[in-house]
Design an enzyme around this catalytic site. Structure first.
Site, PDB file in Angstrom:
ATOM      1  N   VAL A 138      17.898  29.236   2.394  1.00 23.90           N
ATOM      2  CA  VAL A 138      18.576  28.125   3.070  1.00 23.90           C
ATOM      3  C   VAL A 138      19.605  28.722   4.007  1.00 23.90           C
ATOM      4  O   VAL A 138      20.459  29.498   3.586  1.00 23.90           O
ATOM      5  CB  VAL A 138      19.282  27.192   2.052  1.00 23.90           C
ATOM      6  N   SER A 139      19.503  28.382   5.294  1.00 23.78           N
ATOM      7  CA  SER A 139      20.520  28.830   6.240  1.00 23.78           C
ATOM      8  C   SER A 139      21.684  27.856   6.205  1.00 23.78           C
ATOM      9  O   SER A 139      21.591  26.761   5.659  1.00 23.78           O
ATOM     10  CB  SER A 139      19.937  28.920   7.656  1.00 23.78           C
ATOM     11  N   THR A 140      22.793  28.247   6.805  1.00 20.56           N
ATOM     12  CA  THR A 140      24.025  27.452   6.722  1.00 20.56           C
ATOM     13  C   THR A 140      23.837  26.036   7.226  1.00 20.56           C
ATOM     14  O   THR A 140      24.271  25.068   6.598  1.00 20.56           O
ATOM     15  CB  THR A 140      25.138  28.140   7.533  1.00 20.56           C
ATOM     16  N   ASP A 141      23.132  25.886   8.374  1.00 20.26           N
ATOM     17  CA  ASP A 141      22.996  24.543   8.949  1.00 20.26           C
ATOM     18  C   ASP A 141      21.922  23.709   8.273  1.00 20.26           C
ATOM     19  O   ASP A 141      21.739  22.532   8.589  1.00 20.26           O
ATOM     20  CB  ASP A 141      22.705  24.630  10.451  1.00 20.26           C
TER      21      ASP A 141
END
Length: 511
Positions: A30-33
């Site tokens: 999961v990326s930050t955004d």
């Protein structure tokens, strides 16, 4: 079989998807955004992957989570652990929620698939339902990977345009504020004074980057707990932000941003910022011009004299100073003047008959002296104990290993429902922040190790690097190793012979 430059896929063996006792590794990213988006959360991916593995009667032996990492490359902790498990044959199949959870790069995709295939590990995506055991499955996977990369590059281009627009408005385009400013961009006066001190030492005392670093460290003016190095001094002087300028530059061909001389290596945009500057633009341009001149080796004659301030006359003990020969022309028309050294007493009162030494002769004597030590190792006091720097590096590496182990424990606790996703993310964020701090510290220590010489043990390296470095680096190297070099000869009246040296030798005193 699909063709792709540099990659090939061998068919997986028959047993790969034919067993029900297969060991599955679930990979979650999961990326930050994306953390708040429905379906992409860690908990959502975990539930769907566990259900999928159960439907296939596979044994889940590992759940690997990269929280807050982009898919632009493979430099992710959980991804590296996944590859480690693949190479050690600890798993039989890798399962992801969607292909872009694994990577968004076509090249990385083929690298991973090739790695999986070579170690007889299968790959499944629960959403796309691709099977790497068939040619068609690999072909479709490659096509989807191309679109994933296109999407990433499109997003990257939009981000770059947005950052460029912010810069044109005089605003920072993101990232941490440099040394001298707090996290809100406010000037820290104490650190600003240190930055002004860096420029003062460079401009007024004419010190090299290495000597400035040594002086600041001796004065106890550390860089937020870290020692100054040659690189941090150079980067500080080159940083236009301290002159009130916000710079935005493109990447190099290798996809990385240049650290040094950015304005000379890529296209940049410079605009006045609204932050408080430490230098004026004129001051910045002044010392930048001097840095460029010095890097080209033509800023002054001082660099022509490699041994200035080091040489002593072996007869009277006086200092020896440098001079340049009269101009002479080479066959190609080039005008040259060669440096030589003369006893100051001979010059001032003619009471010493020490002959003059060409600089090439002095270099020859130093190399001959070092070579004699290389042949007789007993002359060097080799240090067997680990230096304090080595101990610090070992301590940081141990701390990094402990973070990796703790990260595994947090993920294990999450998979077994011992902690919530919110608690997992909080723990992983804390570990990531600490890891980044340790990695910066490790980089600083490794830079120091490259620059730091242990004397006289490091003396032997001079021969190896001498012909590969410029005059400025040679002089810095000599000043770092030697406190004094005394020239000796029994000759008095010397008649110069081309390409020949008269008998002489040196004695030295180390720092």
């Amino acid at each position: 079989m699909i063709a792709h430059p540099g990659f090939s896929f061998e068919p997986l063996t028959e047993h790969t998807f034919g067993r029900i006792d297969m060991r599955a590794a679930l990979y979650i990213r999961v990326s930050t955004d994306e953390q708040a988006r429905e379906g992409f959360s860690i908990d959502a991916q975990k539930r769907k992957l566990l259900a999928y593995a159960e439907s296939q009667d596979w044994e889940v032996v590992s759940v690997l989570i990269d929280d807050g990492y982009s898919a632009k490359d493979l430099n992710r902790p959980a991804m590296q652990e996944l590859l480690h498990k693949v190479r050690n044959k600890e798993i039989d199949v890798v399962v992801v929620f969607k292909l872009d959870r694994l990577t968004r790069s076509v090249r990385d995709l083929y690298t991973l698939l090739d790695e999986f295939s070579r170690h007889d590990v299968g790959f499944r995506s629960t959403q796309e339902q691709f099977d790497t055991t068939t040619t068609m499955g690999r072909a479709m996977l490659g096509i989807l990977g191309i679109f994933a990369q296109w999407e990433r590059e499109t997003i990257a281009e939009r981000v770059r345009i947005g950052m460029e627009q912010k810069v044109r408005q005089g605003k920072r385009h993101g990232g941490k504020y440099p040394y001298g400013y707090d996290r809100n961009g406010n000037l820290i006066q104490e650190e600003a004074e240190v930055i002004r001190r860096v420029r003062e030492l460079y401009m007024k005392e004419n010190l090299s980057f290495l000597k400035i670093a040594e002086r600041l460290n001796q004065e106890g003016k550390f860089r937020r707990g870290y020692e100054w190095t040659r690189n941090t001094v150079a980067l500080t002087l080159e940083n236009p932000y301290y002159a009130g300028i916000i710079r935005f530059g493109s990447k190099m061909k290798n996809g990385k941003y240049p650290q040094r001389k950015r304005d000379l290596r890529v296209d940049v945009i410079d605009v006045p910022g609204d932050h408080e500057a430490i230098w004026t633009v004129e001051e910045y341009e002044e010392h930048l011009r001097l840095m460029r001149m010095r890097s080209e080796g033509n800023h002054s004659r001082k660099l022509d004299y490699l041994f200035s301030g080091l040489l002593r006359c072996g007869r009277c003990g006086s200092t020896m100073f440098g001079r340049l020969t009269t101009k002479r022309s080479l066959r190609n028309g080039e005008i040259v003047r060669n440096p030589y050294y003369m006893c100051s007493r001979r010059r001032d009162s003619k009471t010493c008959d020490m002959p003059m030494f060409r600089q090439k002769h002095v270099e020859h004597l130093i190399m001959k002296y070092i070579e004699s030590i290389r042949l007789d190792r007993s002359k060097i006091e080799l240090k067997q104990d680990q230096t304090e720097l080595d101990r610090k590096i070992r301590r940081v590496n141990n701390d990094l290993n402990r973070i990796r182990e703790r990260r595994k424990r947090w993920q294990y606790m999450f998979v077994n429902d011992l902690i919530s996703e919110i608690e997992l993310r909080r723990h992983l964020d804390e570990e990531k922040e600490q890891e980044e701090k340790l990695l910066r510290e490790l980089q600083e220590l490794e830079n120091q190790k490259k620059e730091e010489f242990v004397y006289p043990a490091k003396l032997l390296e001079v021969i190896d690097v001498w012909d590969q470095i410029g005059n400025q680096e040679k002089r810095e190297l000599l000043l770092t190793i030697f406190d004094e070099i005394t020239l000796h000869t029994n000759e008095t009246n010397i008649k110069g012979v081309k390409n020949r040296f008269f008998p002489a030798w040196v004695t030295v005193r180390y720092k």
